[in-house]
Every structure is written in structure tokens, then in C-alpha cells.
Design a protein around this motif. Structure first.
Motif, PDB file in Angstrom:
ATOM      1  N   THR A 126       0.681  -1.116   0.018  1.00 26.43           N
ATOM      2  CA  THR A 126      -0.064   0.141  -0.027  1.00 26.43           C
ATOM      3  C   THR A 126       0.971   1.248  -0.083  1.00 26.43           C
ATOM      4  N   ASN A 127       0.348   2.259  -0.180  1.00 29.75           N
ATOM      5  CA  ASN A 127       1.102   3.543  -0.294  1.00 29.75           C
ATOM      6  C   ASN A 127       0.125   4.731  -0.166  1.00 29.75           C
ATOM      7  N   PRO A 130       0.846   8.319  -4.983  1.00 36.68           N
ATOM      8  CA  PRO A 130       1.593   7.780  -6.181  1.00 36.68           C
ATOM      9  C   PRO A 130       2.809   8.253  -5.888  1.00 36.68           C
ATOM     10  N   ARG A 160      -0.425  -0.672 -11.805  1.00 36.32           N
ATOM     11  CA  ARG A 160      -1.765   0.330 -11.735  1.00 36.32           C
ATOM     12  C   ARG A 160      -1.178   1.889 -10.964  1.00 36.32           C
ATOM     13  N   ARG A 161      -0.244   1.378 -10.011  1.00 31.23           N
ATOM     14  CA  ARG A 161       0.040   2.610  -9.137  1.00 31.23           C
ATOM     15  C   ARG A 161       1.267   3.169  -9.508  1.00 31.23           C
TER      16      ARG A 161
END
Length: 207
Positions: A126-127, A130, A160-161
Motif C-alpha cells: 500500500t502507499n 503515487p 496500476r500505481r
């Protein structure tokens, strides 16, 4: 800064005083696995003569890991060579590899590249926002993921990120597994150290 007893930074491999350094390779490992980190550094130092190696020993069983302490230790090691975050390569296997990805995705080490070997696949990293990052992953087929579907799901989630991801899925061949892993990781390491020598900062900060 005085590190906690469960977090220790050490130099690894050859280090020629005065030699130019383009990248700092920080090998993350759990308590009691320093010899494995030293072995990797010794094997790959000749292939990346403009890279300096450091080891970061972490209690991976702790309920919480002090990210501020990790950041301070890595910053201190980078400053010794006058390097920035985008000239750091974080490398780890298993839970240490997963932590390396999290450190980059959260911006704890802004712009750092990552090499992660055989990480747990129970969830995707997770982040908070971006964060431009380069992640290289080497994974083996396991009975829990025989076709690599869970692994590819993690890779797809990172892409996707907007993460620059390259990956290799290898069969589990017993004695050959360790050699194949080292070769794959070494190839990625040569690439990322070369990138650090010609890159520019990509932004991204952590509070």
C-alpha cells in the motif's frame, strides 16, 4: 542517532576509499541472517564496482517497525557517500523484501529502487500517494501459488500505481533455486546501479 538494539546498520563487502560511488545498496535482513547478506555483497560487489554495500538488520517479528529510525540510518549511510535517495537500492528477501517495497512506496526512502525476492503474497503493498519507484521482483512457484496467479496480481497492482516493475517467476527446482535467484537478483542489481549513475531525482517525500 543511537539505533534500537533490534535495528543495526553495518558495512558489507569491499569498500575502496576514494573510489567513486554511484549507488548505495542496502540489504535488509532479519536478525541472525547477516552472513547471508555478506555473502550476497561479496558475490556481487565485483559486478557493481561503483556500488557500496550496507546491511540493515531488523527485527522482522516486531509488531511495529520504527520507520523514522530506519530512515535516519539509511540517510546517514547515504550521506557518507554524498548520495541521494534516488541513488539507493533496497534489497531484501521474504518479509525483508516486502518491507523494502513498503519503504519505497511510502516514500520513507524517496526515489529508492527495490529488489525483492520471494516476498509474502497475502496482500498487495500500500502507499499513501503515487510515489515514483522502480521495483524488481524475483519469485518462485509455491504449492500455495503454483501458477503464480497471486504473484502476478501483486505485480499488476504495483503497475496500476505507476510503479516501474519488472519481475521474474521461477520454478522451484530445489538446489538450483538458490543459484537462479542469485543470478536474477544480480542482473537486476547491475541494471539499477547503472540507472543510479545516470538518473535525476524523481520527487516524492515522506513526512
Amino acid at each position: 542517532m543511537v539505533p534500537s538494539p533490534s535495528t543495526q546498520l553495518c558495512r558489507l563487502g569491499r569498500e575502496d576509499e576514494g573510489a567513486p560511488v554511484d549507488a548505495l545498496i542496502v540489504i535488509l535482513f532479519g536478525e541472525g541472517h547477516r552472513l547471508e547478506a555478506e555473502d550476497f555483497a561479496r558475490q556481487w560487489a565485483p559486478a557493481v564496482p561503483r556500488g557500496a554495500f550496507a546491511g540493515l538488520e531488523i527485527d522482522l517479528t516486531a509488531r511495529r517497525i520504527d520507520l523514522l529510525a530506519l530512515r535516519a540510518l539509511i540517510d546517514e549511510a547515504a550521506e557518507e557517500h554524498d548520495l541521494q535517495g534516488w541513488q539507493i537500492v533496497l534489497l531484501g528477501a521474504g518479509r525483508a523484501g516486502r518491507l523494502a517495497i513498503d519503504l519505497a512506496m511510502l516514500g520513507v526512502v524517496p526515489g529508492a529502487a527495490v529488489i525483492a525476492l520471494d516476498i509474502p503474497l497475502e496482500s498487495t503493498p500500500t502507499n499513501l500517494a503515487p510515489i515514483p519507484a522502480s521495483v524488481r521482483m524475483v519469485q518462485h512457484n509455491t504449492p500455495d501459488d503454483p501458477n503464480g496467479e497471486r504473484f502476478h496480481a501483486v505485480v499488476d497492482a504495483l503497475q496500476r500505481r505507476q510503479v516501474n516493475v519488472r519481475s521474474m517467476l521461477l520454478p522451484d527446482l530445489g538446489a538450483a533455486t538458490r543459484r537462479a535467484t542469485r543470478r536474477a537478483a544480480g542482473a537486476f542489481l547491475v541494471e539499477l546501479v547503472a540507472n543510479a549513475g545516470r538518473s535525476t531525482p524523481t520527487g516524492g517525500t515522506w513526512p
